[in-house]
Structures are given as C-alpha cells and as structure tokens.
Design an enzyme around this catalytic site. Structure first.
Site, PDB file in Angstrom:
ATOM      1  N   GLY A 207      -3.113  -6.308  24.916  1.00 34.32           N
ATOM      2  CA  GLY A 207      -3.408  -4.897  24.646  1.00 34.32           C
ATOM      3  C   GLY A 207      -4.773  -4.746  24.015  1.00 34.32           C
ATOM      4  CG  ASN A 208      -7.013  -1.522  24.348  1.00 36.97           C
ATOM      5  OD1 ASN A 208      -6.924  -0.510  23.666  1.00 36.97           O
ATOM      6  ND2 ASN A 208      -6.761  -1.512  25.656  1.00 36.97           N
ATOM      7  N   PRO A 209      -6.961  -2.265  20.688  1.00 34.91           N
ATOM      8  CG  PRO A 209      -8.541  -2.951  19.133  1.00 34.91           C
ATOM      9  CD  PRO A 209      -8.274  -2.918  20.593  1.00 34.91           C
ATOM     10  CB  SER A 210      -7.141   2.367  22.468  1.00 31.01           C
ATOM     11  OG  SER A 210      -7.034   3.759  22.622  1.00 31.01           O
TER      12      SER A 210
END
Ligand code: CTP
Length: 396
Positions: A207-210
C-alpha cells in the site's frame, strides 16, 4: 462563506443540547447564526447558551417588545440564506408540511424563501408513524433537505431510527445547500481518493500512506459549489461525506474498473488517488508462512487509469503528481502523457510530505506555465484547484 446568514431553528427534542454545538460549529465556519427557539426547546437549553455561542440575539416570542427586529418572523425570514431546523420534532415537521404558523419558528419557515435543511430527532415510533413519514415525503418533494435521522440509542432507552444526524452531516447539508447555485451547479464531478491496496496473500498488502484527505476535500468542495459528485475511494479512515455518492474500492484494478464504469457523463475528473503501479503477479490464496530467510515477490504493472480513460469525453481532467525529485519536470511529462488539463504536483517524502497531513504544498502545471501555491490546508487547496476547473469549464 463569510457573511452568509443561517437562521437556526431549535425545537423541543432532547437533542436540543446538540444544537448548541451545531451553532458553535457554524459560527466557527464564519456563518452568522441567528437562533429561533420554540418554547419547549427553551425548557431543555437556555437561549443564553445560543446567544453566547453565536454572538447574536436569540428569538423565541412572536411579539416581544424588547427584541431588535420589527416584525420578527418577517425580518428573520428575509435575513436567512438558509433555514436549518435541528433538531426538528415530529410536531414541527407536521407544521412545516401543512403550513401551520403558530409560533415564531413556524411563521419564519412559512415566510422565508430561503432553502430549508431539517434534521429530525424523535422517538422511533413517532418517526415511523405514517403521519410523520407522509410529512417527511411532502417536505422532500418540496425540495427540503432532510438530514437523518440516524439509527442508534435513543433517550427513551431503546434503539432505533430517531437520533439527530451527526453534526458533520448537518453542516455538510448546510454548505451544500448554500452552494447549490455555485460555479459547478449542474456539473458532474468524479473524484478519486485514497491509496489502493494490492494483496499479496489474504492478510498482507502493498500500500502507500495516502490518507484520502485531499480527494475528500476536493469532493466536498465540489459539492459545496453545486456539483453532483461521485467519489471513488480506496480504503480510508475518513468519514463518508454527506451528499456525495461514494464508490468503495480496494485494489488498483478495481479502481480502474470503477472509473471506466462511472466516468462517462461526468464533466470533470479529479484523479487524486494514489494508485499502485505494481500488484502481486500471483497473490497467494493462503497466508504465506515465514519459511526461509527471504521472500521473493513477483510484481506486475497495473494499468494506468488516466491513460485508460484518455479518450473518454470529459471537459476537464486533472491529475496529481507525487514526486520526491524534479517535481515540475516530472509533472509536465505526466501532463502530456496522460492528456490532462493540468497537474497538481506535490512534493512527497522527507519532512515536507503531503501524505496524511491536513495541509499540502503544490505546484500547478499546465500548458501555459507553472504556478507555485504556498502550503495550505487541503480544503483551501481544493478550492484553488476548483477555481481553475471552473475557469476552464467556462472557456470550454
Ligand atoms: N494514476 C493512474 N493510474 C495509475 C497510477 C497513477 O491514473 N495506475 C494517476 C494518479 O491518480 C495521478 C497521476 O496518475 O493523478 C500521477 O500519479 P503518480 O503516482 O504521481 O505517477 P505515475 O503515473 O504512477 O508515475 P511514476 O510512478 O512513474 O511517477
């Protein structure tokens, strides 16, 4: 939004105490709030509370000689940009539906031409009664915006429909109502928000931190200018904004499918989502065990959504570019490659990162040039982005 006048009607539901917080929040959002209470509401909360929170006189009586308005219901009716009745009892809803005007609030509601937002709060039995349901239907048919009621624990002890809607939803309804003649009235806007998750096995994902905050701010800002908004959202911890159709997705492929399905018919695409560029080539169907000292993952490229919908007819397309290096250069390359009207480029990584923050620093990049924007709250940046979108729509 400053200088907009809200007349807040408070009626005798036990939820009247929450109206004090609502008055405070609306005042803090730069609205001028004028409270009108029914007699029974004053038994639950003191007018002095509203007077202190809003800085304006509170009206209760029809013919009070000491009050500052001449014929009070007429002046309040004229003054209102929106009339909000929260909480609204079954009794008040019945009066609104049937044009009964026997106290200051119901007179004001009948006299005003301002839009009405009504947040019912009552015992479940009263809400579900056919009389109240008919009254609610009548009000909706006339264009009154009903917010809630929510389902939950009631003052009577039971559970059911009848709690006043969350204050955030009422504030959303007020701002959306005030914006319905705004620069995006009659337009359809599609926003994507949040990060995607690419599962490598049933319990782990890339995932990513958005956080989704930028996309949600854009969706709310577009709604508040009168747009009909579709929000395609990856998993986030954010509250679903009221008055917006939300389509929830998890993985990049799902987001692609949702955008392809939803986009036709929209005037504007705001692609704020942080979409994964790679997904597991062969996600495991069972939880991977920690055998061996290392794990090799094979990844495949996901399809670029903006490129996939390049030929869909949309009047304005806006992309985002999250970059650690060469912000402008990379953003300009994306502008051309993805067929965008402009790109909102954000520096990410390090202490400056926009990820998860309530603020964002951006540079607008379009064919004409580059415009740096100072660090701003995401809602303020959303409004600047929409100013540009509206400008482009007007010239389209
Ligand atoms: N985007 C997209 N589909 C993807 C990846 C990104 O539509 N599979 C969109 C994003 O929503 C954003 C824009 O493309 O509006 C740029 O995203 P960004 O991650 O900055 O760039 P990428 O195109 O992924 O390029 P790179 O990772 O090489 O910087």
């Amino acid at each position: 939004m400053s200088q907009r006048n809200i007349v807040l009607g408070v009626t005798g539901s036990i939820a009247a105490y929450k109206a004090a917080d609502l008055a405070s929040r609306l005042t803090q959002s730069d609205f001028s709030v004028y409270t009108v209470m029914t007699q029974s509401a004053t038994k639950l909360v003191s007018p002095a509370t509203f007077r202190a929170l809003t800085g304006h006189p509170v009206a209760v009586e029809m013919f009070e000689l000491s009050n500052p308005y001449s014929i009070e219901h007429v002046s309040l009716a004229d003054l209102a940009d929106v009339l909000v009745i929260a909480p609204a009892t079954a009794n008040t809803m019945a009066k609104l539906a049937h044009g009964i005007a026997d106290d200051l609030l119901s007179c004001t509601a009948l006299a005003t031409r301002a839009p009405l937002v009504v947040a019912p709060a009552m015992h479940t039995g009263m809400w579900e009664h056919p009389a109240t349901q008919d009254n609610a239907a009548t009000l909706r048919r006339r264009g009154v915006r009903l917010v809630g009621p929510a389902v939950g624990r009631l003052a009577s002890g039971g559970r059911g429909a009848g709690r006043m809607a969350p204050l955030e939803d009422i504030v959303d309804a007020v701002t959306a109502t005030l914006g319905r003649d705004g620069g995006l009235a009659g337009r359809r806007v599609l926003v994507t928000a949040g990060g995607t998750r690419e599962f490598i096995d049933p319990v782990r994902f890339l995932g990513n931190p958005s956080s989704g905050k930028m996309g949600y701010a854009l969706a709310a800002a577009a709604r508040d200018r009168g747009a009909e908004v579709t929000l395609i959202s990856g998993p986030t911890a954010l509250r679903r904004p009221a008055g917006i159709r939300v389509v929830e997705v998890v993985a990049a492929d799902e987001m692609l499918g949702a955008v392809e399905r939803e986009l036709p018919g929209h005037d504007v695409l705001l692609m704020a989502a942080a979409v994964a560029d790679f997904a597991a080539a062969k996600p495991a169907t069972r939880k991977a065990k920690k055998e061996g000292a290392a794990l090799q993952l094979e990844l495949r490229r996901t399809k670029d959504i903006l490129e996939a919908v390049r030929d869909v007819e949309v009047k304005v397309k806006v992309g985002f570019a999250a970059e650690t290096d060469d912000l402008e250069k990379n953003a300009r390359a994306k502008l051309a490659k993805k067929g965008l009207d402009f790109v909102v480029a954000n520096p990410v990584g390090g202490t400056n990162s926009a990820f998860g923050s309530d603020e964002n620093q951006a540079v607008f990049v379009d064919a004409e040039g580059t415009t740096p924007v100072p660090r701003l709250p995401k809602r303020a940046l959303a409004d600047l982005i929409l100013d540009r979108v509206v400008g482009r729509l007007e010239n389209a």
